[in-house]
Design a protein around this motif. Structure first.
Motif, PDB file in Angstrom:
ATOM      1  N   GLY A 270       0.814  -1.200   0.000  1.00 59.84           N
ATOM      2  CA  GLY A 270       0.000   0.000   0.000  1.00 59.84           C
ATOM      3  C   GLY A 270       0.852   1.256   0.000  1.00 59.84           C
ATOM      4  O   GLY A 270       1.999   1.254   0.469  1.00 59.84           O
ATOM      5  N   ALA A 271       0.284   2.337  -0.491  1.00 59.60           N
ATOM      6  CA  ALA A 271       1.012   3.600  -0.559  1.00 59.60           C
ATOM      7  C   ALA A 271       1.432   4.058   0.825  1.00 59.60           C
ATOM      8  O   ALA A 271       0.618   4.086   1.756  1.00 59.60           O
ATOM      9  N   GLY A 272       2.685   4.381   0.961  1.00 62.48           N
ATOM     10  CA  GLY A 272       3.182   4.932   2.213  1.00 62.48           C
ATOM     11  C   GLY A 272       3.624   3.921   3.247  1.00 62.48           C
ATOM     12  O   GLY A 272       4.134   4.292   4.300  1.00 62.48           O
ATOM     13  N   MET A 273       3.440   2.622   2.981  1.00 63.79           N
ATOM     14  CA  MET A 273       3.868   1.607   3.944  1.00 63.79           C
ATOM     15  C   MET A 273       5.389   1.547   4.013  1.00 63.79           C
ATOM     16  O   MET A 273       6.061   1.533   2.977  1.00 63.79           O
ATOM     17  N   VAL A 274       5.925   1.521   5.236  1.00 65.46           N
ATOM     18  CA  VAL A 274       7.379   1.410   5.416  1.00 65.46           C
ATOM     19  C   VAL A 274       7.666   0.493   6.601  1.00 65.46           C
ATOM     20  O   VAL A 274       6.812   0.272   7.460  1.00 65.46           O
ATOM     21  N   LEU A 275       8.880  -0.001   6.642  1.00 64.37           N
ATOM     22  CA  LEU A 275       9.345  -0.800   7.771  1.00 64.37           C
ATOM     23  C   LEU A 275      10.320   0.025   8.598  1.00 64.37           C
ATOM     24  O   LEU A 275      11.190   0.710   8.070  1.00 64.37           O
ATOM     25  N   MET A 276      10.142  -0.068   9.909  1.00 65.35           N
ATOM     26  CA  MET A 276      11.081   0.549  10.835  1.00 65.35           C
ATOM     27  C   MET A 276      11.675  -0.570  11.687  1.00 65.35           C
ATOM     28  O   MET A 276      10.936  -1.368  12.279  1.00 65.35           O
ATOM     29  N   TYR A 277      12.996  -0.616  11.732  1.00 63.62           N
ATOM     30  CA  TYR A 277      13.689  -1.673  12.464  1.00 63.62           C
ATOM     31  C   TYR A 277      14.130  -1.150  13.820  1.00 63.62           C
ATOM     32  O   TYR A 277      14.901  -0.181  13.897  1.00 63.62           O
ATOM     33  N   PRO A 278      13.640  -1.760  14.906  1.00 57.46           N
ATOM     34  CA  PRO A 278      14.134  -1.374  16.234  1.00 57.46           C
ATOM     35  C   PRO A 278      15.647  -1.545  16.306  1.00 57.46           C
ATOM     36  O   PRO A 278      16.208  -2.515  15.792  1.00 57.46           O
ATOM     37  N   LEU A 279      16.315  -0.597  16.949  1.00 52.17           N
ATOM     38  CA  LEU A 279      17.765  -0.657  17.122  1.00 52.17           C
ATOM     39  C   LEU A 279      18.073  -0.691  18.613  1.00 52.17           C
ATOM     40  O   LEU A 279      17.997   0.346  19.290  1.00 52.17           O
ATOM     41  N   PRO A 280      18.381  -1.883  19.141  1.00 52.38           N
ATOM     42  CA  PRO A 280      18.465  -3.171  18.452  1.00 52.38           C
ATOM     43  C   PRO A 280      17.092  -3.849  18.377  1.00 52.38           C
ATOM     44  O   PRO A 280      16.140  -3.388  18.997  1.00 52.38           O
ATOM     45  N   THR A 281      17.045  -4.946  17.637  1.00 54.10           N
ATOM     46  CA  THR A 281      15.820  -5.728  17.553  1.00 54.10           C
ATOM     47  C   THR A 281      16.072  -7.145  18.053  1.00 54.10           C
ATOM     48  O   THR A 281      17.178  -7.478  18.489  1.00 54.10           O
ATOM     49  N   ILE A 282      15.039  -7.958  18.014  1.00 53.58           N
ATOM     50  CA  ILE A 282      15.145  -9.384  18.336  1.00 53.58           C
ATOM     51  C   ILE A 282      14.843 -10.173  17.075  1.00 53.58           C
ATOM     52  O   ILE A 282      13.870  -9.866  16.374  1.00 53.58           O
ATOM     53  N   VAL A 283      15.677 -11.120  16.753  1.00 58.94           N
ATOM     54  CA  VAL A 283      15.421 -12.005  15.613  1.00 58.94           C
ATOM     55  C   VAL A 283      14.673 -13.231  16.129  1.00 58.94           C
ATOM     56  O   VAL A 283      15.150 -13.923  17.029  1.00 58.94           O
ATOM     57  N   ASN A 284      13.504 -13.432  15.588  1.00 62.51           N
ATOM     58  CA  ASN A 284      12.679 -14.555  16.033  1.00 62.51           C
ATOM     59  C   ASN A 284      12.966 -15.777  15.160  1.00 62.51           C
ATOM     60  O   ASN A 284      12.616 -15.811  13.984  1.00 62.51           O
ATOM     61  N   LYS A 285      13.616 -16.765  15.751  1.00 65.35           N
ATOM     62  CA  LYS A 285      13.890 -18.011  15.036  1.00 65.35           C
ATOM     63  C   LYS A 285      12.699 -18.950  15.193  1.00 65.35           C
ATOM     64  O   LYS A 285      12.153 -19.093  16.285  1.00 65.35           O
ATOM     65  N   VAL A 286      12.306 -19.557  14.081  1.00 66.31           N
ATOM     66  CA  VAL A 286      11.299 -20.615  14.155  1.00 66.31           C
ATOM     67  C   VAL A 286      12.095 -21.907  14.294  1.00 66.31           C
ATOM     68  O   VAL A 286      12.777 -22.335  13.369  1.00 66.31           O
TER      69      VAL A 286
END
Length: 365
Positions: A270-286
């Motif tokens: 969709g128009a205007g959708m963006v991702l923001m990455y927390p600094l730092p983040t958590i990587v979720n392993k399946v």
């Protein structure tokens, strides 16, 4: 002559008996090899296992599966002698370690492998990201990709800051408080990881002791209470972001693979959708937890088979081949951070459970 004939006949029947035994043994082995592997899986990977292509590949490998969706934090209770499933596929290392601990206590074998993973991100909109940049809370990482200082964002939310009070807020000049929408942490892994991430942001490190855990959880419970109703599963939170938009969900805490999967399925965003990455983040392993040798082979196939890995990418998951993931996402127009470098681990299961209990009590008041 009679002796030779008798010996020859005995030899013939003896060989035929051996051949029959081999055939029966082979048939038994083949029958065992196509017996369904029973597994408990997290909601994150349910669509993957229902995909006809995955079913076909696993059938060709004589590894058909019969899966049931169960909450990741409920899986460890299913690990009992004589009753454990062939495999468990929880979302997150905390739940996987809990399963491994239960298996150890039950004297059952358990082997882990992580075939794919996804970072926790904040799905947002360009006007929101620009406001946060103007106020020193976020920064551009690349076109349409932003990094968020989690300490500053958490402090902003705890201070009950309203969007219209921020500098440069003309793009979202509303009186509602700055908050990230999450799922219900009492039932959802992503909500629990949001608590883990914000507690680390305030602490400056992973929380490791009960006293600190209780103190921070009491403080952070406000971020959950002020959200109002929260979905039990992460898809509900994401659906609000996509369907209703910035008005209801200016920032949604989700798994990256959700927006990537949406972009791949729709051929765009969709128009205007963006991702923001927390600094730092958590990587979720399946994390795939095998309880026997056949299940161990299944886990290796999920982690190594090119076709199965490619289908995982189509569901938005990252795999060991980072370039393959980036190449798949690029045509959609969704910009992603190619490599996640600022990562922390969640706290131990006991510490995280302690914090969840505190927040849950506060939400009931």
């Amino acid at each position: 002559g009679l002796l030779v004939a008798a010996f020859g006949g005995a030899l013939f029947y003896g060989l035929r008996g051996q051949q029959q035994d081999r055939i029966e043994h082979q048939q038994a082995a083949e029958a065992a090899s196509v017996t369904e592997l029973k597994g408990l899986i997290a909601v994150d990977v349910e669509p993957y296992f229902r995909d006809p292509r995955v079913i076909k590949v696993l059938a060709a490998k004589k590894m058909p599966v019969n899966v049931v969706r169960v909450g990741s934090r409920d899986m460890a209770a299913k690990v009992l002698p004589g009753q454990a499933p062939d495999f468990l596929f929880p979302s997150g290392v905390v739940a996987a370690n809990q399963i491994a601990d239960a298996a150890r206590k039950a004297n059952l074998p358990a082997a882990q492998v992580s075939p794919f993973f996804t970072p926790l991100v904040i799905a947002s909109w360009e006007p929101i990201a620009k406001i946060l940049v103007s106020n020193g809370v976020a920064k551009p990482l690349s076109p349409k990709v932003y990094g968020v200082d989690m300490n500053k964002l958490t402090q902003l939310m705890l201070a009950k800051t309203r969007w219209k009070d921020l500098k440069g807020s003309s793009g979202y000049d509303v009186s509602r408080s700055v908050l990230v929408s999450t799922t219900d942490l009492r039932r959802s892994n992503s909500g629990a990881l949001y608590l883990a991430l914000t507690s680390a942001a305030l602490q400056g490190d992973i929380v490791t002791d009960r006293a600190t855990a209780q103190s921070l959880a009491l403080k952070l419970s406000e971020l959950f209470k002020r959200q109002g109703y929260q979905e039990n599963y992460v898809d509900g939170n994401f659906d609000d972001y996509v369907a209703i938009g910035i008005g209801k969900t200016p920032m949604a805490f989700i798994y990256e693979n959700q927006l990537v999967r949406h972009a791949l399925a729709k051929g765009g965003i969709g128009a205007g959708m963006v991702l923001m990455y927390p600094l730092p983040t958590i990587v979720n392993k399946v994390v795939f937890v095998a309880m026997n040798e056949r299940a161990r082979a299944l886990g290796q196939a999920l982690a190594q088979d090119a076709a199965l890995q490619g289908i995982a990418v189509e569901y938005g998951f990252r795999i060991a081949d980072a370039d393959r993931f980036a190449a798949a996402v690029k045509p959609t127009g969704l910009a992603v951070e190619p490599r996640i470098t600022q990562v922390i681990d969640p706290p131990s299961f006991e510490i995280l459970s302690e914090m969840i209990d505190v927040v849950a009590r506060e939400m009931q008041q």
